[in-house]
Write a protein that holds these residues in place. Structure first.
Motif, PDB file in Angstrom:
ATOM      1  N   LEU A 171       0.829  -1.195   0.000  1.00 58.68           N
ATOM      2  CA  LEU A 171       0.000   0.000   0.000  1.00 58.68           C
ATOM      3  C   LEU A 171       0.865   1.247   0.000  1.00 58.68           C
ATOM      4  CD1 LEU A 171      -2.772   1.185  -0.013  1.00 58.68           C
ATOM      5  CD2 LEU A 171      -2.897   0.921   2.461  1.00 58.68           C
ATOM      6  N   ARG A 172       1.904   1.242   0.806  1.00 60.97           N
ATOM      7  CA  ARG A 172       2.830   2.376   0.809  1.00 60.97           C
ATOM      8  C   ARG A 172       3.401   2.562  -0.580  1.00 60.97           C
ATOM      9  NH1 ARG A 172       3.705   1.170   6.040  1.00 60.97           N
ATOM     10  NH2 ARG A 172       4.905  -0.696   5.557  1.00 60.97           N
ATOM     11  N   ALA A 205       2.079   1.603  -3.395  1.00 58.57           N
ATOM     12  CA  ALA A 205       1.013   2.078  -4.286  1.00 58.57           C
ATOM     13  C   ALA A 205       0.805   3.579  -4.094  1.00 58.57           C
ATOM     14  CB  ALA A 205      -0.283   1.323  -4.015  1.00 58.57           C
ATOM     15  N   ALA A 206       0.836   4.038  -2.842  1.00 59.14           N
ATOM     16  CA  ALA A 206       0.649   5.459  -2.570  1.00 59.14           C
ATOM     17  C   ALA A 206       1.766   6.287  -3.195  1.00 59.14           C
ATOM     18  CB  ALA A 206       0.581   5.710  -1.067  1.00 59.14           C
ATOM     19  N   THR A 207       2.984   5.780  -3.097  1.00 58.74           N
ATOM     20  CA  THR A 207       4.119   6.481  -3.700  1.00 58.74           C
ATOM     21  C   THR A 207       3.963   6.549  -5.209  1.00 58.74           C
ATOM     22  OG1 THR A 207       5.530   5.632  -1.945  1.00 58.74           O
ATOM     23  CG2 THR A 207       6.637   6.531  -3.885  1.00 58.74           C
ATOM     24  N   GLU A 208       3.570   5.421  -5.784  1.00 63.41           N
ATOM     25  CA  GLU A 208       3.423   5.390  -7.229  1.00 63.41           C
ATOM     26  C   GLU A 208       2.291   6.307  -7.682  1.00 63.41           C
ATOM     27  OE1 GLU A 208       3.692   1.563  -8.971  1.00 63.41           O
ATOM     28  OE2 GLU A 208       2.835   2.233 -10.883  1.00 63.41           O
ATOM     29  N   MET A 209       1.208   6.356  -6.902  1.00 58.86           N
ATOM     30  CA  MET A 209       0.106   7.243  -7.258  1.00 58.86           C
ATOM     31  C   MET A 209       0.560   8.702  -7.216  1.00 58.86           C
ATOM     32  SD  MET A 209      -3.057   5.231  -5.488  1.00 58.86           S
ATOM     33  CE  MET A 209      -4.278   6.520  -5.652  1.00 58.86           C
ATOM     34  N   ASN A 210       1.444   9.002  -6.292  1.00 56.03           N
ATOM     35  CA  ASN A 210       1.979  10.360  -6.234  1.00 56.03           C
ATOM     36  C   ASN A 210       2.794  10.677  -7.492  1.00 56.03           C
ATOM     37  OD1 ASN A 210       2.362  12.804  -4.540  1.00 56.03           O
ATOM     38  ND2 ASN A 210       4.520  12.227  -4.793  1.00 56.03           N
ATOM     39  N   MET A 263       2.380   9.306 -10.322  1.00 55.52           N
ATOM     40  CA  MET A 263       1.438   9.376 -11.429  1.00 55.52           C
ATOM     41  C   MET A 263       0.787  10.761 -11.485  1.00 55.52           C
ATOM     42  SD  MET A 263      -0.252   5.576 -11.077  1.00 55.52           S
ATOM     43  CE  MET A 263      -1.146   5.319 -12.607  1.00 55.52           C
ATOM     44  N   GLN A 264       0.569  11.348 -10.325  1.00 57.08           N
ATOM     45  CA  GLN A 264      -0.037  12.679 -10.313  1.00 57.08           C
ATOM     46  C   GLN A 264       0.904  13.719 -10.913  1.00 57.08           C
ATOM     47  OE1 GLN A 264      -1.606  13.502  -6.411  1.00 57.08           O
ATOM     48  NE2 GLN A 264      -3.344  12.161  -6.775  1.00 57.08           N
ATOM     49  N   GLU A 265       2.198  13.569 -10.620  1.00 61.70           N
ATOM     50  CA  GLU A 265       3.183  14.437 -11.268  1.00 61.70           C
ATOM     51  C   GLU A 265       3.132  14.249 -12.786  1.00 61.70           C
ATOM     52  OE1 GLU A 265       5.516  16.777 -10.179  1.00 61.70           O
ATOM     53  OE2 GLU A 265       4.191  16.653  -8.442  1.00 61.70           O
TER      54      GLU A 265
END
Lengths: 228, 228
Positions: free
Chosen positions: B124-125, B127-132, B134-136
């Motif tokens: 999950l951590r 995934a959260a990093t990757e989602m961040n 992805m937002q960039e």
DNA sequence: CGTCTATTTGAGTTAGCTCAACCGTCGTGG
DNA sequence: CCACGACGGTTGAGCTAACTCAAATAGACG
């Protein structure tokens, strides 16, 4: 960095008990309403809460220093927003209309899962689903033209919130043209022109600027070329 | 749908024992090498494995029916690829160079976390990093111009794999111009022109097409306007 | 009824695309 | 050993999709 205060809904937060099961989970979360235009959180805030949308629609976005804005996602009922990897929010999140959310205290489950492993699993499943949506979004932003982007956008909404009436499927578009433009990486004028073209081609009908009826679903899908 | 067979590394898979702890985890994962250009998995395949990159770089991408391609991400050592929300992969993943990965059987931890809750937390951590990230990436694709996109891209690589030599920081660019173009939503010509411009402006040096030296780091950062 | 804001429509501009030529490197085979 | 072709990258010239700027229209609201 605050535009509005997003945390004052949580004044009477309870202390965290040692064990946590599904039916007491309600005690460590609370339901509240965020009014149209108000923020759930802003970029740079401490990411103390995770929000599950119950009613209404939220918008998560980032802005560059010169004001250019990118909308990352629209959060509909069932969606979860506010996940962070480093304890800070990295986007703004605002209510597009009247929004009801359940707010979870992050430390009860996020980054420390000793109490309830399944909540983590749900969270991970949700993250995986959202990452999949984000990949569709990449395809739109990077490789589709204006009409395809608008069509893709409508198809996603169609599948999510469309209400079928005889031959057409209708739904509300709660966000402004500006929100759609910033979601699709276009301008409001291009959104407007694309919608007009779809209307003139008989693919959609626009009873008013915030409502769409899809007349030719398969034509729209062909245009959007969405996965799945 | 197969381009190459991505599963033949796992012929001698062991049965899954009832308990699972960190030190036996190795038994339920295996390390293997994927050669340049070969696939780890393809869109539509059963998502039976999750991959952790140990060495080398992978590329995850999606293609539209007419061949337009969007590169979602480049996976560097430490990155995890192959997470799925519905049991199927929704992107292709290929080795850009010689890649060493640890392959985890999905069913030992994904979607059923009874055995080892912390693995889910790590996931999950991640995934959260990757989602961040992805937002960039959204910001780049939706709202930055060509030069800003290339600058942003270089800044991310700089911070991740840059090797500092006296006044400049250098790193290899293992991916082709075409990969970069499809990552940034541009064409190879525009990538080439942008790099040439940065070189002529003295911001970077290009000893060869697959290596960059950043001469003016702050100028590049200003151009890229990356978060953080 | 007038003002304000959101949306639509029109006209001209431009950033990045397309198409084409060119260059350097590398591997292959005569 | 060298000629050749293939491939990846660079550069140039013209084109076009989407942008910018501007004006018109339509609701919403006091």
């Amino acid at each position: 960095m605050y535009v509005t205060s997003p945390v004052d809904y949580f004044e009477n937060a309870q202390p965290i008990p040692p064990t946590w099961s599904e039916d007491v989970a309600a005690e460590f979360s609370c339901v509240t309403t965020i009014h149209t235009g108000h923020s759930l959180f802003c970029e740079g805030d401490d990411a103390d809460f995770v929000y599950k949308i119950i009613e209404g629609v939220v918008r998560t976005s980032k802005v560059l220093m010169d004001g250019r804005r990118q909308v990352m996602a629209f959060g509909y009922p069932g969606d979860i927003v506010g996940l962070s990897h480093d304890g800070l929010y990295h986007s703004d999140c605002d209510a597009i209309d009247e929004v009801k959310v359940r707010i979870y205290r992050k430390n009860t489950f996020n980054m420390s899962f000793d109490e309830e492993p399944d909540f983590c699993g749900q969270m991970l499943r949700h993250a995986a689903t959202e990452m999949n949506d984000m990949q569709e979004h990449f395809m739109m932003l990077g490789r589709k033209n204006a009409l395809e982007r608008v069509a893709s956008f409508l198809v996603v909404l169609l599948d999510r919130v469309g209400e079928k009436h005889d031959c057409t499927t209708c739904f509300d578009i709660p966000m402004s043209r500006s929100d759609i433009a910033d979601f699709l990486g276009l301008t409001i004028e291009t959104i407007s022109r694309s919608l007009t073209k779809l209307r003139k081609d008989g693919v959609i009908d626009l009873p008013n600027p915030h409502r769409v009826c899809i007349c030719k679903t398969s034509a729209l899908r062909d245009l959007g070329e969405n996965d799945l």
